[in-house]
Design an enzyme around this catalytic site. Structure first.
Site, PDB file in Angstrom:
ATOM      1  N   SER A   1       0.704  -1.226  -0.173  1.00  0.00           N
ATOM      2  CA  SER A   1      -0.058  -0.143  -0.005  1.00  0.00           C
ATOM      3  C   SER A   1       0.656   1.270   0.009  1.00  0.00           C
ATOM      4  O   SER A   1       0.294   2.434  -0.429  1.00  0.00           O
ATOM      5  CB  SER A   1      -0.877   0.122   1.075  1.00  0.00           C
ATOM      6  OG  SER A   1      -0.268  -0.307   2.415  1.00  0.00           O
TER       7      SER A   1
ATOM      8  N   GLY B   1      -2.060  -4.157   1.207  1.00  0.00           N
ATOM      9  CA  GLY B   1      -2.158  -5.472   1.859  1.00  0.00           C
ATOM     10  C   GLY B   1      -1.294  -6.493   1.435  1.00  0.00           C
ATOM     11  O   GLY B   1      -1.238  -7.585   2.325  1.00  0.00           O
TER      12      GLY B   1
ATOM     13  N   ASN C   1       3.693  -5.453   5.919  1.00  0.00           N
ATOM     14  CA  ASN C   1       2.406  -6.242   6.037  1.00  0.00           C
ATOM     15  C   ASN C   1       3.009  -7.169   6.891  1.00  0.00           C
ATOM     16  O   ASN C   1       1.954  -7.642   7.927  1.00  0.00           O
ATOM     17  CB  ASN C   1       1.501  -6.541   4.904  1.00  0.00           C
ATOM     18  CG  ASN C   1       0.820  -5.075   4.613  1.00  0.00           C
ATOM     19  OD1 ASN C   1       0.201  -4.505   5.176  1.00  0.00           O
ATOM     20  ND2 ASN C   1       0.980  -5.142   3.342  1.00  0.00           N
TER      21      ASN C   1
ATOM     22  N   ASP D   1      -4.643   7.234   9.734  1.00  0.00           N
ATOM     23  CA  ASP D   1      -4.476   5.849  10.549  1.00  0.00           C
ATOM     24  C   ASP D   1      -2.855   5.562  10.836  1.00  0.00           C
ATOM     25  O   ASP D   1      -2.341   4.872  11.735  1.00  0.00           O
ATOM     26  CB  ASP D   1      -4.376   4.724   9.483  1.00  0.00           C
ATOM     27  CG  ASP D   1      -3.627   4.991   8.148  1.00  0.00           C
ATOM     28  OD1 ASP D   1      -2.655   5.633   8.135  1.00  0.00           O
ATOM     29  OD2 ASP D   1      -3.681   4.207   7.132  1.00  0.00           O
TER      30      ASP D   1
ATOM     31  N   HIS E   1       0.105   5.268   6.486  1.00  0.00           N
ATOM     32  CA  HIS E   1       0.067   5.587   5.298  1.00  0.00           C
ATOM     33  C   HIS E   1       0.465   7.182   4.885  1.00  0.00           C
ATOM     34  O   HIS E   1      -0.198   7.741   5.446  1.00  0.00           O
ATOM     35  CB  HIS E   1      -0.969   5.127   4.613  1.00  0.00           C
ATOM     36  CG  HIS E   1      -1.204   3.845   4.462  1.00  0.00           C
ATOM     37  ND1 HIS E   1      -1.849   3.330   5.430  1.00  0.00           N
ATOM     38  CD2 HIS E   1      -0.635   2.759   3.782  1.00  0.00           C
ATOM     39  CE1 HIS E   1      -2.022   1.890   5.201  1.00  0.00           C
ATOM     40  NE2 HIS E   1      -1.259   1.449   4.236  1.00  0.00           N
TER      41      HIS E   1
END
Length: 216
Positions: A31, A68, A97, A178, A181
């Protein structure tokens, strides 16, 4: 139908034909490279494509990043991506991840090493991007995760960006809500982190006699 297709190809502009035959830079990540949470054209990979075009390096940038994605998933889909895109350079940005899920470091290391070995066996130049974890995963795990990229780069003599999110991750103004990112404002800084290690590879990759993936 075949005649019409041949005619269209013949009438295609020289610039369009050159675009299709230009060597490929394949960005293979998660991502952080897929443009999660932002417009794709604002992501650092799109900014990279525009910069390369403006500077006249003659490479096409293909973004094969998947939000992801784990290193296991990346390893599974890499052979097909290489077959389709036939890249000269691969920017490998995977592992975050795995870390966020707390997966064993040995497995992540092994998956990355398999991908690097596959790329090097094909004579593809590799730029490895490190993606350190938040400190709440514990000192032993986070330091081991960070050192993993440096170890792989040293063993395989790869160019390395140790910390893709350098100058970005700790600045709330550059991160999405979040906290994981970068937002649109952070994307140019990601490119600034990648470019100094990528630009020498662009020159080297234009001359196949230069050893692929050499460290800079």
């Amino acid at each position: 139908m075949g005649f019409l297709l041949a005619l269209l190809l013949a009438l295609a502009s020289p610039a369009a034909r050159a675009e299709q035959t230009s060597p490929v830079i394949l960005v293979f990540g998660d991502s952080l490279s897929a443009g999660y949470g932002i417009h794709v054209e604002q992501g650092w990979v799109s900014l990279l494509a525009r910069k390369i075009s403006q500077l006249g390096y003659g490479f096409r940038v293909i973004n094969a990043s998947v939000s992801g994605e784990t290193t296991a998933g990346g390893l599974a889909r890499l052979p097909h991506a290489l077959e389709v895109q036939q890249p000269r350079i691969v920017i490998l940005e995977l592992g975050a991840n795995d870390g966020l899920r707390g997966l064993p470091l040995a497995g992540t290391h092994e998956n990355l090493e398999h991908m690097i070995t596959l790329l090097r066996a094909r004579g593809i130049t590799v730029l490895l991007l490190g993606t350190p974890l938040p400190p709440n995963y514990g000192e032993r795990y986070t330091s081991g995760f960070l050192n993993m990229y440096a170890d792989l780069a040293q063993v395989h003599q790869l160019a390395l960006v140790p910390y893709l999110l350098d100058r970005v991750a700790l600045d709330p103004a550059l991160m999405q809500a979040d906290g994981l990112h970068p937002n649109e404002a952070g994307q140019p800084l990601l490119l600034d982190n990648v470019w100094p290690k990528l630009e020498p590879l662009l020159r080297s990759a234009a001359h196949p006699t230069v050893r692929a993936g050499s460290a800079h």
